[in-house]
Design a protein around this motif. Sequence first.
Motif, PDB file in Angstrom:
ATOM      1  N   SER A 169      -3.955  49.133 -11.550  1.00 60.99           N
ATOM      2  CA  SER A 169      -3.710  47.696 -11.743  1.00 60.99           C
ATOM      3  C   SER A 169      -3.463  47.388 -13.212  1.00 60.99           C
ATOM      4  O   SER A 169      -2.563  46.621 -13.564  1.00 60.99           O
ATOM      5  N   PHE A 170      -4.281  47.982 -14.075  1.00 65.83           N
ATOM      6  CA  PHE A 170      -4.127  47.760 -15.506  1.00 65.83           C
ATOM      7  C   PHE A 170      -2.776  48.290 -15.982  1.00 65.83           C
ATOM      8  O   PHE A 170      -2.074  47.632 -16.756  1.00 65.83           O
ATOM      9  N   LEU A 171      -2.386  49.475 -15.522  1.00 65.58           N
ATOM     10  CA  LEU A 171      -1.108  50.061 -15.907  1.00 65.58           C
ATOM     11  C   LEU A 171       0.046  49.196 -15.424  1.00 65.58           C
ATOM     12  O   LEU A 171       1.003  48.956 -16.171  1.00 65.58           O
ATOM     13  N   LEU A 172      -0.034  48.691 -14.223  1.00 69.35           N
ATOM     14  CA  LEU A 172       1.011  47.829 -13.685  1.00 69.35           C
ATOM     15  C   LEU A 172       1.119  46.545 -14.518  1.00 69.35           C
ATOM     16  O   LEU A 172       2.218  46.122 -14.874  1.00 69.35           O
ATOM     17  N   LEU A 173      -0.002  45.947 -14.853  1.00 68.04           N
ATOM     18  CA  LEU A 173       0.001  44.742 -15.671  1.00 68.04           C
ATOM     19  C   LEU A 173       0.591  45.036 -17.049  1.00 68.04           C
ATOM     20  O   LEU A 173       1.400  44.257 -17.571  1.00 68.04           O
ATOM     21  N   PHE A 174       0.220  46.157 -17.628  1.00 68.83           N
ATOM     22  CA  PHE A 174       0.737  46.547 -18.942  1.00 68.83           C
ATOM     23  C   PHE A 174       2.248  46.727 -18.892  1.00 68.83           C
ATOM     24  O   PHE A 174       2.973  46.260 -19.765  1.00 68.83           O
ATOM     25  N   LEU A 175       2.755  47.397 -17.872  1.00 70.46           N
ATOM     26  CA  LEU A 175       4.187  47.643 -17.764  1.00 70.46           C
ATOM     27  C   LEU A 175       4.970  46.362 -17.494  1.00 70.46           C
ATOM     28  O   LEU A 175       6.121  46.233 -17.909  1.00 70.46           O
ATOM     29  N   LEU A 176       4.369  45.412 -16.807  1.00 66.87           N
ATOM     30  CA  LEU A 176       5.051  44.148 -16.543  1.00 66.87           C
ATOM     31  C   LEU A 176       5.120  43.267 -17.784  1.00 66.87           C
ATOM     32  O   LEU A 176       6.089  42.544 -17.988  1.00 66.87           O
ATOM     33  N   LEU A 177       4.091  43.321 -18.613  1.00 67.85           N
ATOM     34  CA  LEU A 177       4.052  42.453 -19.782  1.00 67.85           C
ATOM     35  C   LEU A 177       4.692  43.074 -21.020  1.00 67.85           C
ATOM     36  O   LEU A 177       5.005  42.368 -21.977  1.00 67.85           O
ATOM     37  N   ALA A 178       4.892  44.367 -21.040  1.00 66.98           N
ATOM     38  CA  ALA A 178       5.416  45.052 -22.221  1.00 66.98           C
ATOM     39  C   ALA A 178       6.814  44.585 -22.631  1.00 66.98           C
ATOM     40  O   ALA A 178       7.066  44.405 -23.812  1.00 66.98           O
ATOM     41  N   PRO A 179       7.765  44.378 -21.709  1.00 69.82           N
ATOM     42  CA  PRO A 179       9.112  44.036 -22.165  1.00 69.82           C
ATOM     43  C   PRO A 179       9.311  42.577 -22.552  1.00 69.82           C
ATOM     44  O   PRO A 179      10.400  42.188 -22.913  1.00 69.82           O
ATOM     45  N   LEU A 180       8.287  41.745 -22.494  1.00 67.80           N
ATOM     46  CA  LEU A 180       8.474  40.346 -22.851  1.00 67.80           C
ATOM     47  C   LEU A 180       8.726  40.206 -24.348  1.00 67.80           C
ATOM     48  O   LEU A 180       8.052  40.828 -25.151  1.00 67.80           O
ATOM     49  N   PRO A 181       9.699  39.377 -24.731  1.00 65.91           N
ATOM     50  CA  PRO A 181       9.971  39.209 -26.157  1.00 65.91           C
ATOM     51  C   PRO A 181       8.848  38.424 -26.828  1.00 65.91           C
ATOM     52  O   PRO A 181       8.253  37.536 -26.235  1.00 65.91           O
ATOM     53  N   ALA A 182       8.579  38.764 -28.058  1.00 67.40           N
ATOM     54  CA  ALA A 182       7.541  38.075 -28.816  1.00 67.40           C
ATOM     55  C   ALA A 182       8.219  37.128 -29.799  1.00 67.40           C
ATOM     56  O   ALA A 182       8.583  37.505 -30.898  1.00 67.40           O
ATOM     57  N   LEU A 183       8.451  35.904 -29.365  1.00 64.78           N
ATOM     58  CA  LEU A 183       9.090  34.922 -30.225  1.00 64.78           C
ATOM     59  C   LEU A 183       8.041  34.244 -31.084  1.00 64.78           C
ATOM     60  O   LEU A 183       6.908  34.045 -30.669  1.00 64.78           O
ATOM     61  N   ALA A 184       8.436  33.880 -32.274  1.00 65.37           N
ATOM     62  CA  ALA A 184       7.484  33.316 -33.221  1.00 65.37           C
ATOM     63  C   ALA A 184       7.454  31.792 -33.183  1.00 65.37           C
ATOM     64  O   ALA A 184       6.787  31.177 -33.984  1.00 65.37           O
ATOM     65  N   VAL A 185       8.190  31.185 -32.268  1.00 62.05           N
ATOM     66  CA  VAL A 185       8.232  29.730 -32.195  1.00 62.05           C
ATOM     67  C   VAL A 185       6.881  29.225 -31.711  1.00 62.05           C
ATOM     68  O   VAL A 185       6.384  29.634 -30.667  1.00 62.05           O
ATOM     69  N   ASN A 186       6.291  28.330 -32.497  1.00 66.29           N
ATOM     70  CA  ASN A 186       4.999  27.756 -32.140  1.00 66.29           C
ATOM     71  C   ASN A 186       5.189  26.593 -31.176  1.00 66.29           C
ATOM     72  O   ASN A 186       6.229  25.928 -31.198  1.00 66.29           O
ATOM     73  N   PRO A 187       4.187  26.314 -30.354  1.00 66.48           N
ATOM     74  CA  PRO A 187       4.318  25.210 -29.391  1.00 66.48           C
ATOM     75  C   PRO A 187       4.565  23.852 -30.052  1.00 66.48           C
ATOM     76  O   PRO A 187       5.244  23.011 -29.474  1.00 66.48           O
ATOM     77  N   ASP A 188       4.061  23.648 -31.259  1.00 61.38           N
ATOM     78  CA  ASP A 188       4.264  22.358 -31.918  1.00 61.38           C
ATOM     79  C   ASP A 188       5.691  22.188 -32.445  1.00 61.38           C
ATOM     80  O   ASP A 188       6.085  21.090 -32.831  1.00 61.38           O
ATOM     81  N   GLU A 189       6.483  23.256 -32.443  1.00 59.93           N
ATOM     82  CA  GLU A 189       7.869  23.180 -32.909  1.00 59.93           C
ATOM     83  C   GLU A 189       8.843  22.858 -31.786  1.00 59.93           C
ATOM     84  O   GLU A 189       9.955  22.419 -32.034  1.00 59.93           O
ATOM     85  N   ILE A 190       8.452  23.088 -30.563  1.00 61.40           N
ATOM     86  CA  ILE A 190       9.362  22.973 -29.413  1.00 61.40           C
ATOM     87  C   ILE A 190       9.733  21.513 -29.175  1.00 61.40           C
ATOM     88  O   ILE A 190       8.876  20.637 -29.156  1.00 61.40           O
ATOM     89  N   LEU A 191      11.024  21.282 -28.996  1.00 59.54           N
ATOM     90  CA  LEU A 191      11.526  19.930 -28.732  1.00 59.54           C
ATOM     91  C   LEU A 191      11.265  19.546 -27.280  1.00 59.54           C
ATOM     92  O   LEU A 191      11.322  20.398 -26.388  1.00 59.54           O
ATOM     93  N   PRO A 192      11.019  18.268 -27.013  1.00 58.54           N
ATOM     94  CA  PRO A 192      10.741  17.854 -25.627  1.00 58.54           C
ATOM     95  C   PRO A 192      11.960  17.964 -24.710  1.00 58.54           C
ATOM     96  O   PRO A 192      11.819  18.194 -23.511  1.00 58.54           O
ATOM     97  N   ASP A 193      13.166  17.807 -25.254  1.00 58.44           N
ATOM     98  CA  ASP A 193      14.387  17.910 -24.452  1.00 58.44           C
ATOM     99  C   ASP A 193      14.791  19.384 -24.336  1.00 58.44           C
ATOM    100  O   ASP A 193      15.078  20.032 -25.345  1.00 58.44           O
ATOM    101  N   PRO A 194      14.833  19.945 -23.125  1.00 58.32           N
ATOM    102  CA  PRO A 194      15.156  21.373 -22.961  1.00 58.32           C
ATOM    103  C   PRO A 194      16.552  21.750 -23.473  1.00 58.32           C
ATOM    104  O   PRO A 194      16.742  22.844 -23.985  1.00 58.32           O
ATOM    105  N   LYS A 195      17.521  20.839 -23.347  1.00 58.56           N
ATOM    106  CA  LYS A 195      18.876  21.155 -23.827  1.00 58.56           C
ATOM    107  C   LYS A 195      18.899  21.260 -25.354  1.00 58.56           C
ATOM    108  O   LYS A 195      19.520  22.161 -25.908  1.00 58.56           O
ATOM    109  N   LEU A 196      18.230  20.328 -26.018  1.00 57.05           N
ATOM    110  CA  LEU A 196      18.163  20.384 -27.478  1.00 57.05           C
ATOM    111  C   LEU A 196      17.380  21.607 -27.937  1.00 57.05           C
ATOM    112  O   LEU A 196      17.740  22.250 -28.927  1.00 57.05           O
ATOM    113  N   GLU A 197      16.324  21.948 -27.212  1.00 58.60           N
ATOM    114  CA  GLU A 197      15.531  23.128 -27.558  1.00 58.60           C
ATOM    115  C   GLU A 197      16.365  24.401 -27.414  1.00 58.60           C
ATOM    116  O   GLU A 197      16.292  25.296 -28.240  1.00 58.60           O
ATOM    117  N   GLN A 198      17.185  24.457 -26.363  1.00 61.94           N
ATOM    118  CA  GLN A 198      18.040  25.634 -26.174  1.00 61.94           C
ATOM    119  C   GLN A 198      19.060  25.731 -27.299  1.00 61.94           C
ATOM    120  O   GLN A 198      19.342  26.820 -27.798  1.00 61.94           O
TER     121      GLN A 198
END
Length: 193
Positions: free
Chosen positions: A48-77
């Motif tokens: 189970s641990f190995l499966l969880l590790f393999l599923l989470l490993a390829p996720l990108p680590a973006l440095a954008v903080n939650p307080d920086e994100i714009l409320p409008d998804p189109k503007l944020e994109q």
Amino acid sequence: MNPSPTSPHKGEGLYRFTWLSRWMQGLAARLLPPRGGDGRQARGGLASFLLLFLLLAPLPALAVNPDEILPDPKLEQRARDLSAQLRCMVCQNQSIDDSNAELARDLRLLVRERIVDGDSDQQVIDYVVSRYGEFVLLKPRLSMHTLLLWGLPGVLFVIGLGVAFAYARGRSKPVPQKLSAEEEARLGKLLDE
């Protein structure tokens, strides 16, 4: 007769990579709660641990903080797309979207501020370039400066080849020797006739 369950032999399943399995078992033993029995439950926890590790490993680590994100998804994109084109001046091999540096955070906020103010993508890029120079672009624009930067090595190579060819050609010519007095006299007789 029911044979008792046995552990997998070497060469079967995860045990083919013994160093990896030992490392994962040690990590699982430290992270997962202990279980009783003959160890089959612990191997299930490891899987189970190995499966969880393999599923989470390829996720990108973006440095954008939650307080920086714009409320409008189109503007944020739009902001994310623009941030991916701008270089972090501290890290230099990362976009400002991937960098945790304070300057990158300031640039991300500046990009979002300009977008909210109604600037187009090109206006935002031009504004950032006017403040930080062309170096802030991960993919520089084609201009006289970039042509010089990319073309100058080729031009210098061709000039170097020309100089080397001229030097080699000049060295292969025999140096003319001065005529002796006897040869000059004979040449003078031939010219007078």
